[in-house]
Structures are given as C-alpha cells and as structure tokens.
Design a protein around this motif. Structure first.
Motif, PDB file in Angstrom:
ATOM      1  N   HIS A  57      15.532 -97.175 -38.207  1.00 33.09           N
ATOM      2  CA  HIS A  57      15.792 -95.956 -37.449  1.00 33.09           C
ATOM      3  C   HIS A  57      14.755 -94.851 -37.740  1.00 33.09           C
ATOM      4  O   HIS A  57      14.318 -94.132 -36.825  1.00 33.09           O
ATOM      5  N   SER A  79      16.349 -85.274 -40.670  1.00 33.74           N
ATOM      6  CA  SER A  79      17.531 -85.567 -39.851  1.00 33.74           C
ATOM      7  C   SER A  79      18.783 -85.230 -40.635  1.00 33.74           C
ATOM      8  O   SER A  79      18.712 -84.588 -41.685  1.00 33.74           O
ATOM      9  N   GLY A  80      19.930 -85.692 -40.131  1.00 37.28           N
ATOM     10  CA  GLY A  80      21.188 -85.416 -40.810  1.00 37.28           C
ATOM     11  C   GLY A  80      21.294 -86.131 -42.150  1.00 37.28           C
ATOM     12  O   GLY A  80      21.967 -85.664 -43.057  1.00 37.28           O
ATOM     13  N   GLY A  81      20.610 -87.258 -42.276  1.00 39.50           N
ATOM     14  CA  GLY A  81      20.716 -88.034 -43.511  1.00 39.50           C
ATOM     15  C   GLY A  81      19.442 -88.100 -44.332  1.00 39.50           C
ATOM     16  O   GLY A  81      19.450 -88.588 -45.462  1.00 39.50           O
ATOM     17  N   GLY A 104      23.092 -77.501 -36.888  1.00 39.48           N
ATOM     18  CA  GLY A 104      21.680 -77.194 -36.611  1.00 39.48           C
ATOM     19  C   GLY A 104      21.478 -76.410 -35.325  1.00 39.48           C
ATOM     20  O   GLY A 104      20.926 -75.301 -35.346  1.00 39.48           O
ATOM     21  N   GLY A 127      16.304 -85.387 -35.981  1.00 36.95           N
ATOM     22  CA  GLY A 127      17.133 -84.401 -35.286  1.00 36.95           C
ATOM     23  C   GLY A 127      16.747 -82.958 -35.569  1.00 36.95           C
ATOM     24  O   GLY A 127      16.761 -82.120 -34.660  1.00 36.95           O
ATOM     25  N   VAL A 128      16.385 -82.647 -36.806  1.00 34.66           N
ATOM     26  CA  VAL A 128      16.057 -81.259 -37.156  1.00 34.66           C
ATOM     27  C   VAL A 128      14.725 -80.828 -36.504  1.00 34.66           C
ATOM     28  O   VAL A 128      14.438 -79.634 -36.380  1.00 34.66           O
ATOM     29  N   ALA A 186      14.256 -80.793 -33.606  1.00 37.86           N
ATOM     30  CA  ALA A 186      14.633 -80.044 -32.396  1.00 37.86           C
ATOM     31  C   ALA A 186      14.683 -78.546 -32.689  1.00 37.86           C
ATOM     32  O   ALA A 186      14.760 -77.732 -31.764  1.00 37.86           O
TER      33      ALA A 186
HETATM   34  O1  KG4 Z   1      18.279 -87.578 -36.216  1.00 41.92           O
HETATM   35  P1  KG4 Z   1      19.637 -87.087 -35.896  1.00 41.92           P
HETATM   36  O2  KG4 Z   1      20.017 -86.922 -34.445  1.00 41.92           O
HETATM   37  O3  KG4 Z   1      20.721 -88.010 -36.558  1.00 41.92           O
HETATM   38  C1  KG4 Z   1      20.498 -88.563 -37.822  1.00 41.92           C
HETATM   39  O4  KG4 Z   1      19.797 -89.612 -37.891  1.00 41.92           O
HETATM   40  O5  KG4 Z   1      20.973 -87.930 -38.799  1.00 41.92           O
HETATM   41  O6  KG4 Z   1      19.825 -85.704 -36.668  1.00 41.92           O
HETATM   42  C2  KG4 Z   1      21.028 -85.004 -36.631  1.00 41.92           C
HETATM   43  C3  KG4 Z   1      20.840 -83.712 -37.402  1.00 41.92           C
HETATM   44  C4  KG4 Z   1      22.124 -82.910 -37.580  1.00 41.92           C
HETATM   45  O7  KG4 Z   1      22.256 -82.555 -38.937  1.00 41.92           O
HETATM   46  C5  KG4 Z   1      21.893 -81.688 -36.695  1.00 41.92           C
HETATM   47  O8  KG4 Z   1      22.540 -80.514 -37.177  1.00 41.92           O
HETATM   48  C6  KG4 Z   1      20.379 -81.545 -36.764  1.00 41.92           C
HETATM   49  O9  KG4 Z   1      19.905 -82.863 -36.715  1.00 41.92           O
HETATM   50  N1  KG4 Z   1      19.849 -80.774 -35.630  1.00 41.92           N
HETATM   51  C7  KG4 Z   1      19.243 -79.581 -35.788  1.00 41.92           C
HETATM   52  C8  KG4 Z   1      18.949 -79.115 -34.483  1.00 41.92           C
HETATM   53  N2  KG4 Z   1      19.371 -80.047 -33.586  1.00 41.92           N
HETATM   54  C9  KG4 Z   1      19.921 -81.060 -34.308  1.00 41.92           C
HETATM   55  N3  KG4 Z   1      18.940 -78.873 -36.896  1.00 41.92           N
HETATM   56  C10 KG4 Z   1      18.338 -77.679 -36.733  1.00 41.92           C
HETATM   57  N4  KG4 Z   1      18.037 -77.161 -35.517  1.00 41.92           N
HETATM   58  C11 KG4 Z   1      18.309 -77.827 -34.370  1.00 41.92           C
HETATM   59  N5  KG4 Z   1      18.013 -77.304 -33.181  1.00 41.92           N
END
Ligand code: KG4
Ligand code: ZN
Length: 337
Positions: free
Chosen positions: A119, A145-147, A189, A276-277, A279
């Motif tokens: 991933h 990302s989240g993890g 986020g 994800g972050v 973004a």
């Molecule tokens: O990559 P992802 O979609 O899933 C994982 O693989 O974890 O990442 C999700 C993470 C979440 O913690 C979410 O709060 C964060 O990405 N996220 C953001 C934003 N959009 C999503 N963090 C900061 N700013 C954003 N705009």
C-alpha cells in the motif's frame, strides 16, 4: 497477458486496507479510466475511529457494487481487464483479507495475472497518475498517512530505502487525535486543515519535537501539549481555531524540514509527497515553497486511499515480471524499504 504488459493494457486496482473500498481501472499504469472509492467514514465517525470488524463487513458489502461502478465508468467489462493488482499490506488484517481474496478469485476465474501491492509503495506511485512528469531517481518520498510517517529514498524503480519514520504517532493519527480532543470530529485531518485555512497563520507557536534520528519524527508530545493547553493547564485557553492552526504549523514544519534535509543529504532529484496527509493544503504549500528540487504532489483525491495508485504500482510490478500466485496472503505489518 504475459508478465510483460503491452501498451493500452488495463489493470484493475483493488484497495481495502482500511476504511475505503476502492476499485480503479488504469491504462498503462498511468491513465485513470475509473477510480471509485466507497468511503466508510460515516460508519466509523460515530465511534470516533475505524472499527476493524465493521470495516471488513462493509468491504464485503461494497466490493461488487464498487467494481461494477468502476467498470461502468471505464466503459469496459471484465473481459477487457488484463491484470488484477491488490493491496496485501500494511493495514487491518480482516479488511485486507476481503480485497486479497476477492482479487485472487477474480484473477483465477478470468485467468489473469495477479499482483500483490504494498500500500505504501502505491501511495508513492499516485504521483505519476494522469501526469506527464517522469520519475527522476533517486527521489525522496515523504509518505504521511493515518498509520505511517516514513521518509523513503526511492533509489530506482522498485528499490526503496527507509531513512526516517515516526517514533510514536503517525502524522495522520496525530491530526485525528488532536481533532478529537478539540471536538472537531473524525477524520481529523480535513477538519483541522479547513479550520486552520480560515485563520491564515497562528500567533501561538507550539514546539517542534527533538528526535534523535536525523529524519525521524515524533508527534505524541505535541498532542499532549495541545491537550494541556486546551484544558487550561498552561494558562487561559486560546480559540480552538488558533490551537488547531498552531498544531498544524508545528506538524508541517517538522515534516518539511526533515524531508528536505534528507533530500539534500541523499542527493534526491525530486520530492514526492504521498499518503492521506498529503491532502493537507498547508503541507503541500510549504513543501513546494521550501524545496529546492521539484515537488510532485498528486491531487487530493489521489493522496487518500484509492485503487488507482494500486493499479499504477501493479503496472510497474508487471513490467518487472513480478506476478503473485494464489498463495498471496495479507501482511498487516508490511513496511516499506
Ligand atoms: O492514506 P490514508 O487515506 O489512509 C491510510 O493509509 O492511513 O490517510 C488517512 C489519514 C487520516 O489520518 C486523515 O486524517 C489524514 O489522512 N488526512 C489529512 C487530510 N486529509 C486526510 N490530514 C491532514 N490534512 C488533510 N487535508
Ligand atoms: Zn493509505
């Protein structure tokens, strides 16, 4: 299709590692023909975080409708698909199992090559989707990302060296936890990003964590600091927006400073922001502004979990002749590099 794909070939990308059921059709590893993401955010928001059992069950229900929608958008049928790529880790075991078993069944039934995708590697390859920019190796990837919060040198196609990581919470996890304690909901986020954007820069300055590893991060002390301030343990509490903006500034500054230091020290020719972050609007702006080498950041919809990035990575694995067997199993703790 042989191990080596020919031009115009379509790879189906399947992603179920966390709380998104995602299926995409990507041509030549580059052109997104369809990218359907069914988010479970509302289901989990009620609990303030992802509930693994609910996630797996929802993946089972969503998988076929999401596949059907992706094929319809791509204006093709299963007979037009040339290979199946699926995330096998890292992620939630039960959630990954749904995608991997579905992909195995599909590949077997249609005699298609199957590719198992990390991933995190997928997140990096989102950078080249629907873009004319070519990767220039070595490149530095900041995967947040989240993890995970990883600083990875991609030495050449498919060769990764992890040079930095978080010593405690991942960046996205920190965003989610701080948003929860500020009462901003889940996922945190996007909520913090939006609130901070209404303020511009914060007048409050929160500390940047000192960590031993040159390119490592730490975010849990910052979270505790925010909690203390919010509870009024450090004097009168500032406005929620002010605190959220100051938290975001600290995280963004740490991420950008460490990533760019690594890029310089290791001679990276490009920087890719992924996960994800990525973004986050402040992170995107700051990295682009401070980096001396080109920064590639996918559009927000390709930063958060999706199937297109899995198909893109799958294409590269197929080019390398790297096909999985039906023994492919999930690896919830898979790392990169
Ligand atoms: O990559 P992802 O979609 O899933 C994982 O693989 O974890 O990442 C999700 C993470 C979440 O913690 C979410 O709060 C964060 O990405 N996220 C953001 C934003 N959009 C999503 N963090 C900061 N700013 C954003 N705009
Ligand atoms: Zn992800």
């Amino acid at each position: 299709m042989n191990a080596r794909p020919e031009p115009g070939r379509r790879v189906l990308g399947i992603e179920t590692s966390c709380d998104e059921t995602a299926v995409a059709v990507v041509a030549d590893g580059r052109h997104v023909l369809a990218n359907v993401v069914s988010s479970q955010v509302e289901l989990h928001a009620h609990y303030g975080g992802v509930v693994p059992e609910l996630a797996s069950r929802q993946h089972v229900e969503a998988m076929i409708p999401v596949l059907d929608e992706a094929l319809e958008l791509a204006q093709c049928g299963l007979q037009d698909i040339d290979a199946v790529a699926v995330t096998y880790g890292p992620g939630l075991a039960g959630a990954l199992l749904v995608g991997v078993n579905f992909a195995k069944a599909l590949a077997h039934a249609r005699s298609l090559p199957l590719v198992g995708i990390n991933h995190l590697e997928g997140h990096v390859d989102a950078a080249w989707l629907d873009s004319d920019v070519e990767p220039q190796f070595p490149l530095l990837a900041l995967i947040v990302s989240g993890g995970h919060s990883d600083v990875v040198l991609v030495e050449e196609q498919g060769r990764y060296r992890r040079v930095g990581e978080t010593v405690d919470d991942a960046a996205g996890e920190a965003f989610d936890k701080v948003a929860r304690l500020l009462g901003l909901g889940f996922p945190g986020g996007p909520a913090i990003d939006k609130l901070a954007a209404t303020l511009g820069s914060a007048s409050l300055r929160l500390p940047r964590a000192k960590v031993e590893g040159d390119y490592d991060f730490s975010f849990s002390g910052l979270k505790t600091k925010v909690q203390r301030i919010e509870r009024g343990e450090e004097g009168p509490s500032p406005e929620t927006g002010e605190l959220a903006a100051a938290f975001q500034e600290s995280v963004v500054d740490s991420l950008v400073t460490k990533a760019l230091q690594a890029a310089e020290d290791l001679g990276a020719r490009q920087v890719v922001l992924a996960g994800g972050v990525a973004a986050n609007s402040a992170l995107r702006a700051s990295l682009a502004e401070r980096s001396p080498v080109p920064v590639i950041v996918p559009p927000p919809a390709l930063c958060t979990d999706n199937g297109a990035m899995i198909a893109a990575r799958g294409w590269q694995r197929l080019l390398a002749g790297d096909v999985a067997t039906l023994d492919l199993d999930v690896e919830p703790d898979l790392r990169i590099g």
